[in-house]
Design an enzyme around this catalytic site. Structure first.
Site, PDB file in Angstrom:
ATOM      1  N   CYS A 167       4.487 -16.235  -7.612  1.00 58.04           N
ATOM      2  CA  CYS A 167       4.139 -16.802  -6.532  1.00 58.04           C
ATOM      3  C   CYS A 167       3.640 -18.192  -6.297  1.00 58.04           C
ATOM      4  O   CYS A 167       3.930 -18.898  -5.775  1.00 58.04           O
ATOM      5  CB  CYS A 167       3.101 -15.946  -5.740  1.00 58.04           C
ATOM      6  SG  CYS A 167       1.690 -15.532  -6.804  1.00 58.04           S
ATOM      7  N   GLU A 174      -2.053 -11.070   0.635  1.00 62.66           N
ATOM      8  CA  GLU A 174      -1.542 -12.342  -0.316  1.00 62.66           C
ATOM      9  C   GLU A 174       0.078 -12.203  -0.368  1.00 62.66           C
ATOM     10  O   GLU A 174       0.612 -11.360  -0.910  1.00 62.66           O
ATOM     11  CB  GLU A 174      -2.362 -12.262  -1.691  1.00 62.66           C
ATOM     12  CG  GLU A 174      -3.571 -12.209  -1.586  1.00 62.66           C
ATOM     13  CD  GLU A 174      -4.319 -13.176  -0.498  1.00 62.66           C
ATOM     14  OE1 GLU A 174      -3.848 -14.009  -0.241  1.00 62.66           O
ATOM     15  OE2 GLU A 174      -5.422 -12.910   0.279  1.00 62.66           O
TER      16      GLU A 174
HETATM   17  P1  NDP Z   1       7.568  -6.969  -1.051  1.00 60.93           P
HETATM   18  O1  NDP Z   1       6.746  -7.485   0.059  1.00 60.93           O
HETATM   19  O2  NDP Z   1       9.192  -6.658  -1.210  1.00 60.93           O
HETATM   20  O3  NDP Z   1       6.848  -5.628  -1.750  1.00 60.93           O
HETATM   21  C1  NDP Z   1       5.516  -5.833  -2.055  1.00 60.93           C
HETATM   22  C2  NDP Z   1       5.117  -4.234  -1.821  1.00 60.93           C
HETATM   23  O4  NDP Z   1       4.977  -3.805  -0.495  1.00 60.93           O
HETATM   24  C3  NDP Z   1       5.907  -3.335  -2.827  1.00 60.93           C
HETATM   25  O5  NDP Z   1       4.862  -2.193  -3.299  1.00 60.93           O
HETATM   26  C4  NDP Z   1       6.624  -2.734  -1.497  1.00 60.93           C
HETATM   27  O6  NDP Z   1       7.331  -1.467  -1.788  1.00 60.93           O
HETATM   28  C5  NDP Z   1       5.776  -2.693  -0.293  1.00 60.93           C
HETATM   29  N1  NDP Z   1       6.339  -2.415   0.792  1.00 60.93           N
HETATM   30  C6  NDP Z   1       7.423  -2.681   1.395  1.00 60.93           C
HETATM   31  N2  NDP Z   1       7.882  -2.395   2.745  1.00 60.93           N
HETATM   32  C7  NDP Z   1       6.601  -1.989   2.908  1.00 60.93           C
HETATM   33  C8  NDP Z   1       6.037  -1.191   4.305  1.00 60.93           C
HETATM   34  N3  NDP Z   1       6.794  -1.329   5.502  1.00 60.93           N
HETATM   35  N4  NDP Z   1       4.737  -1.045   4.347  1.00 60.93           N
HETATM   36  C9  NDP Z   1       3.860  -0.953   3.270  1.00 60.93           C
HETATM   37  N5  NDP Z   1       4.425  -1.434   1.807  1.00 60.93           N
HETATM   38  C10 NDP Z   1       5.692  -1.808   1.909  1.00 60.93           C
HETATM   39  O7  NDP Z   1       7.128  -8.108  -2.418  1.00 60.93           O
HETATM   40  P2  NDP Z   1       7.777  -8.062  -3.774  1.00 60.93           P
HETATM   41  O8  NDP Z   1       7.361  -6.850  -4.578  1.00 60.93           O
HETATM   42  O9  NDP Z   1       9.336  -8.398  -3.759  1.00 60.93           O
HETATM   43  O10 NDP Z   1       6.721  -9.522  -4.583  1.00 60.93           O
HETATM   44  C11 NDP Z   1       7.422 -10.873  -4.427  1.00 60.93           C
HETATM   45  C12 NDP Z   1       6.509 -11.331  -3.356  1.00 60.93           C
HETATM   46  O11 NDP Z   1       5.090 -11.263  -3.817  1.00 60.93           O
HETATM   47  C13 NDP Z   1       6.775 -13.018  -3.351  1.00 60.93           C
HETATM   48  O12 NDP Z   1       6.968 -13.149  -2.076  1.00 60.93           O
HETATM   49  C14 NDP Z   1       5.493 -13.472  -3.873  1.00 60.93           C
HETATM   50  O13 NDP Z   1       5.491 -14.867  -3.541  1.00 60.93           O
HETATM   51  C15 NDP Z   1       4.612 -12.625  -3.595  1.00 60.93           C
HETATM   52  N6  NDP Z   1       3.391 -12.633  -4.413  1.00 60.93           N
HETATM   53  C16 NDP Z   1       2.363 -13.355  -3.981  1.00 60.93           C
HETATM   54  C17 NDP Z   1       1.354 -13.347  -4.687  1.00 60.93           C
HETATM   55  C18 NDP Z   1      -0.016 -13.764  -4.225  1.00 60.93           C
HETATM   56  O14 NDP Z   1      -1.260 -13.781  -4.836  1.00 60.93           O
HETATM   57  N7  NDP Z   1      -0.031 -14.625  -2.819  1.00 60.93           N
HETATM   58  C19 NDP Z   1       1.227 -12.788  -6.185  1.00 60.93           C
HETATM   59  C20 NDP Z   1       2.558 -12.398  -6.396  1.00 60.93           C
HETATM   60  C21 NDP Z   1       3.561 -12.084  -5.612  1.00 60.93           C
HETATM   61  P3  NDP Z   1       8.584  -1.208  -2.152  1.00 60.93           P
HETATM   62  O15 NDP Z   1       8.709  -1.727  -3.680  1.00 60.93           O
HETATM   63  O16 NDP Z   1       8.827   0.309  -2.321  1.00 60.93           O
HETATM   64  O17 NDP Z   1       9.557  -1.866  -1.402  1.00 60.93           O
END
Ligand code: NDP
Length: 517
Positions: A321, A287
């Protein structure tokens, strides 16, 4: 034991002095616990690693919220092994037995609601009502998934053969990796973890690096509620360092991800590759981001539209989001809407420390986001007309003012790219047709709202507005579990519909049995 019907957990009313006192007391209590160290949890064992993720308060960058052990690749592999081992027994427990653990967890979360909210006030500078509302949402996830896990034990109706007995039922699938975002580190982490666990799977959680402390607190409660060690494992660590390893491991059966589009697409690709020794295709629920639009039609109730736009755009500093980041306004009411949005934003949106519990917006999450949002504000000044920018406190935090651009071309970057901050872009359209066309001219399809008094236009939007969550004559944020099952379409995600009747089906497989009589 299980509730027959589900009702949403009510949020606390912070206009009540007793409720404010309770929140102040929780902030004081948590304030004394700041700066502590938290280990990883693998197979029920606490593990320190010698390396730390230091979590700070984005509203006061000198304040350390906590230090969480940072997992190495070996720690991550050990966590998968622990989850694989625990799956053997957990899968055998009855659905009612597992659901009762979720209900127990809901009761603990409810009891600790102000304390958990306080941790989010410190770790995210989340306003009190947003933080407490998120805790209530975690309760909803738990009670909804508990009830729906039990419902899954009902056998589906099949056609019968005269000489054959048939059966059709669901079984858990195995070890999952759960990768939640920082913006809802309590509710989304809880839902993404406890949904799969309710139906018999085991999980390795990798919390977002910005919010590992609240992640740890939730895992502690999972264990306290009766989730066995190994069924849930907690490995804080950088996504770029251990993410691929977790996603690619052949022992992993499914990956649950909520976060940005780029990372989600990357995970989707990685998980699709069948690794040596892997005996299944991995399931991915991803998501992702949005560029959520509110359409204001010429027949709309303008006051209602203005209120909905401002709430959707600036709640939690636009870091939802579902936040409205573009408004598409019919030319007949354009000036009225732009003026109304500016006046209302000035009146009701204020920026300040989440700790004080007065301002409607706190800081944004970290320096990267702060820089990125400010970069978009600079871009916006070249692409459109800046019609309002509020004030920020003189504090050592990542404070960004509410910012409104009008007269943006539909192709402007600020009208097309996810900014994920308190920046609103307003675009003028000549007709309802054009509004729908502009709204859909996006790779995203998460939430959208339409304000209109025209039934035919509302019905057109119902069919044609390409989003997973559509709202008619109401704001685009504030989805409630069980009421508005939540997930996007297009590049906003795999449409797994958190808090919906089908969510748990993502984590089970169906078996059909026919027995000759
Ligand atoms: P990110 O994509 O930056 O990070 C999300 C998670 O992915 C974190 O735990 C991050 O770890 C991890 N991650 C990063 N790189 C990798 C990788 N290569 N492999 C596996 N995991 C990885 O998103 P944000 O945390 O910045 O969240 C904001 C985003 O989330 C916005 O785009 C928002 O729209 C979306 N969102 C969507 C929702 C929905 O229901 N559609 C709900 C809430 C948010 P680390 O922190 O260590 O980088």
């Amino acid at each position: 034991m299980l509730r027959a019907t589900f009702t949403n957990e009510p949020s606390a009313d912070f206009s009540d002095p007793a409720v404010r006192d309770a929140m102040q007391a929780a902030l004081a209590k948590v304030g004394k616990e700041l700066g502590r160290e938290f280990p990883l949890i693998i197979g029920g064992e606490r593990r320190e690693t010698g390396n730390w993720i230091v979590s700070t308060n984005p509203g006061n960058t000198d304040q350390v919220v906590g230090k969480v052990a940072k997992a190495s690749k070996d720690d991550a592999l050990d966590a998968i092994a622990a989850a694989q081992d625990a799956f053997k027994e957990w899968r055998k427990l009855s659905m009612v037995g597992r659901a009762s653990v979720l209900l127990r967890m809901a009761a603990i979360v409810r009891r600790k609601r102000f304390e958990l909210a306080a941790w989010m006030v410190y770790e995210l500078d989340k306003p009190w009502d947003e933080a407490e509302g998120e805790v209530a949402e975690a309760v909803d996830f738990l009670e909804w998934y508990a009830a729906h896990a039990v419902k899954l034990t009902e056998r589906a109706e099949l056609a019968h053969l005269p000489n054959e007995a048939t059966d059709y039922f669901y079984q858990p699938i195995g070890v999952g990796i759960v990768i939640p975002p920082w913006n809802f580190p309590c509710a989304i982490l809880t839902g993404m973890t406890m949904g799969p666990i309710a139906v018999g799977n085991t999980v390795v959680i990798k919390p977002a690096t910005n919010t590992p402390v609240i992640g740890y607190k939730m895992v502690e409660i999972m264990l306290e509620a009766g989730v066995p060690g190994g069924v849930v494992n907690f490995v804080a660590g950088s996504g770029s360092e251990i993410g691929d390893l977790l996603v690619e491991d052949p022992r992993v059966r499914f990956v649950g991800f909520t976060g940005s589009k780029d990372v989600g697409v990357h995970i989707f690709e990685k998980a699709a590759k069948v690794q040596k020794g892997q005996r299944w295709l991995k399931r991915v629920t991803a998501e992702m981001g949005g560029k959520d639009a509110i359409i204001v039609d010429s027949s709309a109730d303008i006051d209602a539209a203005v209120e909905g736009i401002v709430t959707s755009a600036f709640g939690f500093s636009g870091q939802k989001c579902s936040a409205c980041s573009r408004v598409l306004v019919h030319e007949d009411v354009y000036d009225q809407v732009v003026d109304g949005v500016v006046v209302r934003t000035k009146a009701v949106v204020s920026v300040g420390s989440g700790l004080e519990g007065e301002a409607s917006m706190g800081a944004v999450v970290d320096k990267n986001q702060y820089d990125s949002i400010n970069k978009y504000i600079d871009i916006g000044k070249k692409e459109a007309k800046l019609v309002y920018q509020g004030d920020v406190p003189d504090a050592k935090g990542y404070y960004v003012p509410p910012t409104i651009f009008a007269d943006a071309p539909r192709s402007a970057r600020i009208a097309c790219e996810e900014i994920f901050g308190p920046v609103l872009t307003i675009v003028k359209v000549g007709s309802f047709d054009e509004a729908i066309e502009v709204a859909n001219d996006s790779e995203y399809g998460l939430t959208g709202s339409v304000y209109s008094g025209n039934r035919a236009n509302l019905e057109r939007a119902r069919e044609e507005f390409e989003v997973g969550n559509l709202y008619l004559n109401r704001k685009s944020t504030g989805a409630m579990m069980g009421v508005h099952p939540f997930a996007g379409v297009k590049l906003s995600g795999t449409n797994s519909k958190a808090g919906g009747p089908d969510y748990l089906l993502n984590f089970v497989e169906a078996k059909a049995v026919g027995e000759k009589l």
